[in-house]
Design an enzyme around this catalytic site. Structure first.
Site, short mmCIF file in Angstrom:
data_model
loop_
_atom_site.label_atom_id
_atom_site.label_comp_id
_atom_site.label_asym_id
_atom_site.label_seq_id
_atom_site.Cartn_x
_atom_site.Cartn_y
_atom_site.Cartn_z
N GLU A 37 17.75 3.83 11.14
CA GLU A 37 16.70 3.38 10.18
C GLU A 37 16.28 1.99 10.51
OE1 GLU A 37 19.23 4.99 8.86
OE2 GLU A 37 18.10 6.81 7.89
N HIS A 90 20.49 9.53 -3.19
CA HIS A 90 19.48 10.49 -2.88
C HIS A 90 18.24 10.60 -4.06
CE1 HIS A 90 22.35 11.49 0.47
NE2 HIS A 90 21.26 11.83 1.13
#
Lengths: 318, 323
Positions: free
Chosen positions: B58, B127
């Site tokens: 990322e 999440h």
């Protein structure tokens, strides 16, 4: 390097040396502001790499970036004005030493975050390739950045996408205040990236001819899209990590040792020894550089400080 | 045309890529559509050169998007879950957001970072988060948070054309929702709120998934004779403060509703700003709806109880009205 190239590189090294020595003085006089990291002793890498780049090539650097900015073509007066926080600085006084940018000359920027600019160079390389240009991106970083996760991510991605990027590690053996051995058991950066199959190698970064030849050997293939390269330049910074650093973590280099290592002195010895340069022309390089610095100091002092409205106007483009 | 929030975003990406060859999409698994199928079909139409699958890196891929934006592309980066944006925050906060400022205006970063947040899928604490308030705290970023397909598509079009880094915070629960859209979706300007339901008694300023919850709450309250005006800011930074104040000056009551943890949430910023700007117009302190100050639990009953919903909005409206 032929004689002309040698003259250009030597002139650039002296410009960087004179600039940084003066910056150190101005920092102690509180005329230059912020955290100042000098590259005295490492000028050969900046001069030999950038001396073979084009304006369209994108260069990124870290916090020790003065030499890279100047070598890529930045005006010394505007660089100094920036360090002094003046309105005519390269970045209008908003960035300073660690955030030098000169888009006109393809110096897309320094960063104060160790390793933080490495993936930006990859992105720039991606864009240059997408535009169908044979320009390359180059990023300079120290050996301290190699231990950052971003370095590993970036090397993998550069190799995976075969990006036209040249990674230049200035391995001066110290990450801030600690020797490399305190941060990693891998001595050579070249070995860190070995599995990725990058072109490149390790050279004596204070042997400017060797750096030049290494870059000359790597650049055409990077430019031709044959994939990224990593050049590790073993070098030495004469000064501490930052100006004001008591530098107690390293053994002082004796003046004799320094004359041996100093990349400027070495190039002058080599180039006069093999007849590329005449000994009589040597003093002119230093004199020209120091004169230019003094003119830059006068110009920067004339520049006003930026106002708050200018700062407020620069946050967003729209 | 009936479509979904996810498909509307994918269509907006395709439209932008057809119109401008400098628009590229990159992210993890984008060529196969990712877990939410938003980018499905783009690789087939535009090829691997413009729809770039990346490693699970990322930080680096965010940096790649920034560098690409600085050298002429208009990248649209997908960070699969906003929870993973933490890994890219140095790049977003230190490199992208400040580049224009630190360079004295020389550099722009015309990139879009698409990501999605929100709970409700038993994704547990890593999440399911809503982290938009962190982004709103960083000068130089723009933050949009669409609640409807039409806004998700329209704001994305504006974000791609914008000269600054724009973070688009989508919502995983909204992706499959169906919505009637016009054949041609017009760009939605960044920084403009939308009043989705007029009402004279109380303003509910709701974000993302809480918009539909607030509309449900408004239906319930209408049965009691309470008229709720539901305003969706759509953009958090820059906030359409005039629209918020206009509504509050008519209703004299404000509830701010988001799914993020209330503590330190963007609702706090809105409440402080409105109370400063319209103190004399308010009949009661601003009420906030948000999640409790704890990570999101897995267990279904606990997650359901954790999540703010229409009932939370109804309760807040009653509190602000003193009923």
């Amino acid at each position: 390097m032929d004689a002309e190239q040698t003259r250009a590189v030597l002139a650039m090294m002296w410009r960087i040396r004179a600039f940084e020595e003066r910056v150190g003085q101005l920092k102690r006089a509180d005329e230059v502001h912020g955290l100042i990291h000098l590259s005295i002793g490492q000028e050969g890498v900046a001069a030999a790499v950038c001396g073979q780049l084009r304006t369209a090539d994108a260069v990124y650097s870290g916090h020790r970036a003065h030499g890279h900015a100047l070598a890529k073509g930045a005006s010394m007066a505007r660089a100094l004005a920036e360090l002094m926080g003046r309105r005519d600085g390269l970045c209008r006084g908003m960035g300073g030493s660690m955030h030098l940018v000169d888009v006109e000359h393809g110096f897309l920027g320094a960063t104060g975050v160790v390793g933080g600019n490495i993936p930006l160079a990859l992105g720039s390389a991606l864009a240059l390739r997408a535009a169908g240009r044979d320009a390359v991106a180059v990023v300079f970083f120290g050996d301290g950045a190699v231990q950052a996760g971003l370095f590993a991510e970036s090397v993998n991605l550069a190799a995976l996408w075969r990006l036209p990027v040249l990674l230049v590690c200035e391995n001066n053996g110290f990450a801030e205040f600690s020797p490399r051995s305190a941060h990693t058991p891998v001595e050579r950066v070249r070995d860190v990236v070995a599995p990725f199959g990058l072109a490149g190698g390790t050279v004596d970064g204070n042997d400017v001819d060797a750096v030049w030849d290494a870059v000359a050997g790597l650049l055409p293939a990077v430019r031709a899209g044959e994939g990224p390269a990593l050049l590790e330049c073993l070098t030495h910074r004469l000064r501490g990590h930052y100006e004001g650093d008591p530098d107690r973590y390293r053994e002082a280099v004796s003046s004799a040792e320094w004359r041996e290592r100093d990349p400027i002195a070495r190039l002058q010895r080599a180039a006069t020894g093999d007849g590329r340069l005449d000994p009589d022309e040597l003093p002119g390089f230093e004199r020209a550089a120091r004169d230019e610095v003094e003119r830059a100091v006068l110009a920067a002092r004339e520049s006003p400080f930026p106002d708050a409205a200018l700062a407020a106007s620069l946050v967003y483009g729209r | 045309m009936i479509t979904t929030y996810a498909r509307a975003i994918g269509a907006a990406l395709a439209t932008a890529m057809r119109a401008d060859p400098s628009v590229v999409v990159l992210g993890e698994d984008v060529s196969v559509g990712g877990p939410f199928t938003v980018t499905t079909g783009l690789a087939e139409e535009f090829g691997a050169g413009r729809v770039l699958d990346t490693p699970i890196s990322e930080a680096a891929i965010c940096g790649v998007a920034i560098g690409a934006a600085q050298s002429g592309l208009r990248p649209v980066l997908e960070i699969m879950y906003v929870d993973f944006l933490t890994l890219a925050l140095d790049q977003l906060v230190n490199q992208a957001a400040k580049a224009r400022f630190m360079s004295g205006g020389q550099l722009g970063v015309p990139m879009v970072l698409r990501t999605q947040g929100g709970a409700g899928q038993r994704g547990a604490a890593q999440h399911s988060q809503s982290l938009e308030s962190w982004l709103c705290h960083v000068p130089g970023l723009k933050v949009v948070m669409p609640s409807r397909a039409v806004d998700a598509a329209g704001l994305l079009a504006s974000a791609i054309a914008d000269p600054d880094p724009v973070v688009v915070v989508e919502n995983k629960i909204l992706y499959p929702r169906r919505e009637q859209l016009p054949e041609v979706v017009e760009p939605v300007p960044i920084g403009v709120a939308a009043t989705l339901r007029p009402g004279r008694d109380v303003t509910v300023l709701a974000m993302s998934r809480m918009v539909s919850e607030s509309l449900d709450a408004a239906d319930q309250l209408a049965a009691e004779g309470v008229e709720v005006e539901v305003v969706d800011p759509r953009t958090l930074v820059p906030l359409d403060l005039p629209a918020v104040l206009d509504s509050v000056r008519r209703t004299h009551h404000l509830v701010v509703a988001h799914e993020a943890v209330a503590h330190g949430g963007f609702g706090a910023e809105i409440a402080a700003t409105v109370q400063k700007a319209a103190f004399d117009d308010l009949d009661a302190p601003v009420e906030r709806v948000g999640a409790p100050f704890q990570p999101i639990p897995l267990s279904p009953g606990l997650e359901d109880a954790y999540l703010p919903d229409a009932a939370s909005v109804v309760a807040a409206v009653r509190r602000v009205l003193g009923r």
